[in-house]
Design an enzyme around this catalytic site. Structure first.
Site, PDB file in Angstrom:
ATOM      1  N   ASP A  51       0.653  -1.243  -0.035  1.00  0.00           N
ATOM      2  CA  ASP A  51      -0.074  -0.099  -0.165  1.00  0.00           C
ATOM      3  C   ASP A  51       0.903   1.206  -0.046  1.00  0.00           C
ATOM      4  O   ASP A  51       0.920   2.172   0.780  1.00  0.00           O
ATOM      5  CB  ASP A  51      -0.853   0.204   1.245  1.00  0.00           C
ATOM      6  CG  ASP A  51      -1.765  -1.218   1.408  1.00  0.00           C
ATOM      7  OD1 ASP A  51      -2.098  -1.796   0.380  1.00  0.00           O
ATOM      8  OD2 ASP A  51      -2.005  -1.507   2.590  1.00  0.00           O
ATOM      9  N   GLU A 250     -11.260  -0.097  -3.857  1.00  0.00           N
ATOM     10  CA  GLU A 250     -10.641   0.570  -2.684  1.00  0.00           C
ATOM     11  C   GLU A 250      -9.515   1.327  -3.196  1.00  0.00           C
ATOM     12  O   GLU A 250      -9.716   1.702  -4.210  1.00  0.00           O
ATOM     13  CB  GLU A 250     -10.295  -0.655  -1.905  1.00  0.00           C
ATOM     14  CG  GLU A 250      -9.136  -1.467  -2.694  1.00  0.00           C
ATOM     15  CD  GLU A 250      -8.813  -2.650  -1.630  1.00  0.00           C
ATOM     16  OE1 GLU A 250      -9.106  -2.829  -0.546  1.00  0.00           O
ATOM     17  OE2 GLU A 250      -7.780  -3.287  -2.444  1.00  0.00           O
ATOM     18  N   ASN A 313      -4.785  -7.541  -4.879  1.00  0.00           N
ATOM     19  CA  ASN A 313      -5.265  -5.938  -5.202  1.00  0.00           C
ATOM     20  C   ASN A 313      -4.079  -5.288  -5.658  1.00  0.00           C
ATOM     21  O   ASN A 313      -3.190  -5.643  -6.030  1.00  0.00           O
ATOM     22  CB  ASN A 313      -5.706  -5.863  -3.839  1.00  0.00           C
ATOM     23  CG  ASN A 313      -4.580  -5.265  -2.734  1.00  0.00           C
ATOM     24  OD1 ASN A 313      -3.377  -5.746  -2.942  1.00  0.00           O
ATOM     25  ND2 ASN A 313      -4.835  -4.415  -1.777  1.00  0.00           N
ATOM     26  N   GLU A 384      24.785   6.074   4.758  1.00  0.00           N
ATOM     27  CA  GLU A 384      24.178   5.087   5.761  1.00  0.00           C
ATOM     28  C   GLU A 384      24.301   3.683   4.977  1.00  0.00           C
ATOM     29  O   GLU A 384      23.934   3.709   3.942  1.00  0.00           O
ATOM     30  CB  GLU A 384      22.843   5.515   6.093  1.00  0.00           C
ATOM     31  CG  GLU A 384      22.570   6.900   6.724  1.00  0.00           C
ATOM     32  CD  GLU A 384      23.344   6.724   8.220  1.00  0.00           C
ATOM     33  OE1 GLU A 384      23.447   5.662   8.845  1.00  0.00           O
ATOM     34  OE2 GLU A 384      23.784   7.645   8.788  1.00  0.00           O
ATOM     35  N   GLU A 386      22.456   1.354   5.319  1.00  0.00           N
ATOM     36  CA  GLU A 386      21.101   0.918   5.075  1.00  0.00           C
ATOM     37  C   GLU A 386      20.517   1.719   3.735  1.00  0.00           C
ATOM     38  O   GLU A 386      19.343   1.513   3.340  1.00  0.00           O
ATOM     39  CB  GLU A 386      20.348   1.191   6.130  1.00  0.00           C
ATOM     40  CG  GLU A 386      19.949   2.417   6.533  1.00  0.00           C
ATOM     41  CD  GLU A 386      21.003   2.983   7.664  1.00  0.00           C
ATOM     42  OE1 GLU A 386      20.701   3.858   8.367  1.00  0.00           O
ATOM     43  OE2 GLU A 386      21.893   2.183   7.824  1.00  0.00           O
ATOM     44  N   ASN A 407      17.840   5.292  13.467  1.00  0.00           N
ATOM     45  CA  ASN A 407      18.809   5.036  12.607  1.00  0.00           C
ATOM     46  C   ASN A 407      18.804   3.482  12.495  1.00  0.00           C
ATOM     47  O   ASN A 407      18.621   2.650  13.257  1.00  0.00           O
ATOM     48  CB  ASN A 407      20.012   5.367  13.263  1.00  0.00           C
ATOM     49  CG  ASN A 407      21.411   4.914  12.303  1.00  0.00           C
ATOM     50  OD1 ASN A 407      21.449   4.945  11.077  1.00  0.00           O
ATOM     51  ND2 ASN A 407      22.471   4.762  13.206  1.00  0.00           N
ATOM     52  N   ASP A 503      27.071   0.088   9.968  1.00  0.00           N
ATOM     53  CA  ASP A 503      25.980   1.080  10.070  1.00  0.00           C
ATOM     54  C   ASP A 503      26.459   2.244   9.079  1.00  0.00           C
ATOM     55  O   ASP A 503      25.315   2.907   8.468  1.00  0.00           O
ATOM     56  CB  ASP A 503      26.526   1.905  11.579  1.00  0.00           C
ATOM     57  CG  ASP A 503      25.693   2.959  11.711  1.00  0.00           C
ATOM     58  OD1 ASP A 503      24.252   2.993  11.691  1.00  0.00           O
ATOM     59  OD2 ASP A 503      26.218   3.975  11.882  1.00  0.00           O
ATOM     60  N   GLU A 519      25.582  22.825  -7.090  1.00  0.00           N
ATOM     61  CA  GLU A 519      24.500  23.750  -7.076  1.00  0.00           C
ATOM     62  C   GLU A 519      23.498  23.350  -7.200  1.00  0.00           C
ATOM     63  O   GLU A 519      22.289  23.825  -6.770  1.00  0.00           O
ATOM     64  CB  GLU A 519      25.032  24.984  -7.802  1.00  0.00           C
ATOM     65  CG  GLU A 519      24.196  26.185  -7.723  1.00  0.00           C
ATOM     66  CD  GLU A 519      24.678  27.542  -8.663  1.00  0.00           C
ATOM     67  OE1 GLU A 519      24.067  28.359  -9.006  1.00  0.00           O
ATOM     68  OE2 GLU A 519      25.656  27.280  -9.256  1.00  0.00           O
TER      69      GLU A 519
END
Length: 587
Positions: A51, A250, A313, A384, A386, A407, A503, A519
């Site tokens: 969704d 829906e 759906n 990061e 992730e 984080n 990390d 820029e």
């Protein structure tokens, strides 16, 4: 002559041995699951997400999703999705549409000790189909996350950044069956929100067929609603208006184009339909007023089965980013790849959307290719871990390391797993070192490779044990021959089990300074980039010695406790990419 031949034979044998080892390494590398290198769809495949809804803010696309998670039978097999795990909202974001930063989950539902007692909305048992908007209130941007408590009502959370922290300002639902004009809505869910040019908010919701045995009810369910929001976005003004969407099922959607308001929705599956209302596809209506009345105009997104061979759906949202229109939608591609049958578990995708000259919407061509990467990634700012373009084998989890709000770190790292980002721009000067924030009780290696999982090796970072899986330290190594633009692969090697957690990472340029966003990023880059960091004086860094290292594989330069200052992105922002002046003209 004999010695020369002997040396030549030994050399050739060594080259053949290296080739064999390279082939074995390629076979040993974990394979990507559903998002294949070079493709942009699905947006992620290390977790699910249904969704999807998009918020565009400060040069980033934020995608909010229901928390599809595998639910299991007592015998350990995956059962058909019963939506019992939809009590959180997943959040990812990107500035380039290929490399996505995982912001973890928002623990929305709090009733009955949901989310281990950390649920924000203590009255809500569910958190379905989020919709998000922002509005400047009292001179400050405020963010609003609308969600469905199953089919029983719509709640709202508020925050000062797109990723939280979120609070429940009402302590109850914003919309219920008792809200003026909401009577007769079978499923009060699937919100969509529009903030008009004058700052007025409108909330769309609803769905369901009152009587599936009645052709008239199937053709005109009259269960969609739009209601004007108060100036604070957490109250309503007046009564809801009915949207008479033909063959409504829906999935309310709303966008504004050339002064017209486009209400879009999933067409239902019940009974037989005239050809202009194809079952399970996204239809749309147009109005001159956000409150309607709306007139049906056609359809623009087929059911996912047409593109991916697995149906279910259809859920979508239309948005504009950098003057290009897109549609985000879900499909069961990751679950199909992982368990062989989608079983109702969904993942987010994005493709371009085009309005024709007469205002109609062209049929969207959904595919796994997705959209082109809009900007190069800047490897000289903190990234990061992730932030992922493609991956194999890993997962993410909440991290105790310093970083943005909520984080995350990469975990479940086993030998042969990897992560990759698209189009890292090392420039003509190239990179001279690579540093990463790691935590481990075991240790291992990070092979830094270009262009593929077996591509040129430009450095190897040795990850030591740090004494704990959340005991973070920064480790650094030398890099050679990394110039120009490349897809960047971090390939993890070592013994058995979970080797370490990762990390964040960052390269240092041979030019001596981390690159500064161009820029073209404008004010957005200024807000979202980590502070520019200079490389520490090399005279203060102790170089490991005693062993001869290949040019493309160096020993760690240093092992330091991870700093909590200087490189962490401001709360609510990430710094995973910088723009380039040239954007691909086509996919």
């Amino acid at each position: 002559m004999f010695r020369m031949r002997k040396c030549l034979i030994v050399l050739m044998s060594f080259i053949l041995l290296l080739g064999a080892f390279s082939s074995l390494r390629a076979e040993a590398a974990t394979k990507s699951l559903a998002k294949l290198p070079g493709n942009a769809n699905p947006l992620m495949d290390h977790k699910l997400g249904a969704d999807p809804y998009v918020l565009v803010y400060n040069g980033r696309v934020y995608v909010y999703m229901s928390s599809d998670t595998y639910v299991y039978n007592s015998n350990g097999t995956v059962k058909e999705n019963d939506f019992s795990a939809l009590d959180r909202v997943q959040v990812i974001s990107s500035s380039d549409m290929v490399n996505w930063t995982d912001h973890g989950t928002v623990p929305v539902a709090g009733a009955n000790n949901k989310n281990n007692g950390k649920g924000i909305a203590k009255w809500a048992a569910n958190s379905w189909a989020p919709a998000v908007a922002y509005k400047k209130i009292n001179g400050k941007d405020k963010f609003f996350l609308y969600f469905a408590n199953g089919g029983a009502g719509i709640g709202v959370l508020t925050a000062d950044t797109p990723i939280g922290p979120w609070t429940d300002p009402l302590g109850k639902a914003l919309l219920t069956q008792n809200t003026p004009g909401m009577s007769g809505v079978k499923w009060l869910f699937d919100p969509a929100v529009l903030v008009n040019d004058d700052g007025t908010g409108y909330l769309y919701s609803g769905g369901g067929i009152p009587n599936e045995s009645d052709p008239a009810s199937i053709a005109n369910p009259k269960t969609a609603r739009v209601i004007k929001l108060g100036a604070d976005m957490i109250s309503v003004s007046g009564s809801a208006s009915t949207i008479d969407a033909p063959y409504l099922f829906e999935d309310s959607g709303i966008h504004k184009y050339n002064g017209k308001y486009y209400y879009s929705y999933c067409i239902n599956f019940a009974g037989s339909h005239p050809s202009q209302y194809p079952a399970g596809e996204i239809g749309y209506m147009v109005s001159d007023n956000p409150m309607g009345p709306f007139t049906y105009k056609g359809h623009f997104l087929k059911n996912p089965y047409s593109f991916f061979g697995v149906g279910g759906n259809n859920h979508h949202a239309v948005f504009n980013f950098n003057n290009q229109w897109y549609v985000v939608y879900h499909a069961q591609t990751v679950s199909k790849a992982q368990i062989g049958d989608g079983k109702g578990y969904r993942s987010p995708h994005i493709n371009k959307l085009f309005h024709n000259g007469d205002g109609s919407i062209a049929e969207v061509q959904a595919n796994m290719t997705g959209v082109p990467q809009l900007f190069n990634l800047n490897p000289y700012t903190r990234v990061e871990a992730e932030t992922i373009g493609w991956q194999a084998g890993i997962n993410t989890e909440a991290s105790q390391a310093s970083g943005p709000f909520n984080n995350q770190n990469v975990t479940n790292i086993n030998n042969g797993d990897w992560i990759a980002v698209g189009r890292a721009d090392f420039g003509s000067a190239g990179a001279r070192s690579f540093k990463a924030t790691v935590a481990s009780t075991v240790g291992g290696n990070i092979e830094v490779r270009l262009d593929s999982v077996t591509g040129p090796l430009v450095g190897t970072l040795q990850v030591p044990s740090t004494g704990g899986v959340q005991n973070w330290r920064e480790v650094q190594t030398n890099i050679s021959n990394a110039t120009g633009i490349h897809n960047l692969y971090l390939v993890f090697t070592g013994g058995g089990g979970n080797l370490f957690n990762l990390d964040a990472w960052q390269f240092v340029s041979n030019a001596g300074l981390t690159a500064v966003p161009t820029e073209a990023q404008g004010a957005a880059a200024e807000e979202q980039s980590a502070p520019v960091v200079t490389h520490p004086d090399e005279a203060t860094v102790e170089q490991n010695s005693g062993k001869e290292q290949p040019a493309s594989s160096t020993s760690p330069v240093s092992v330091e406790p991870a700093s909590n200052t200087g490189e962490a992105a401001p709360a609510g922002t990430t710094t995973d990419s910088a723009p380039v002046s040239e954007v691909p003209a086509s996919e």
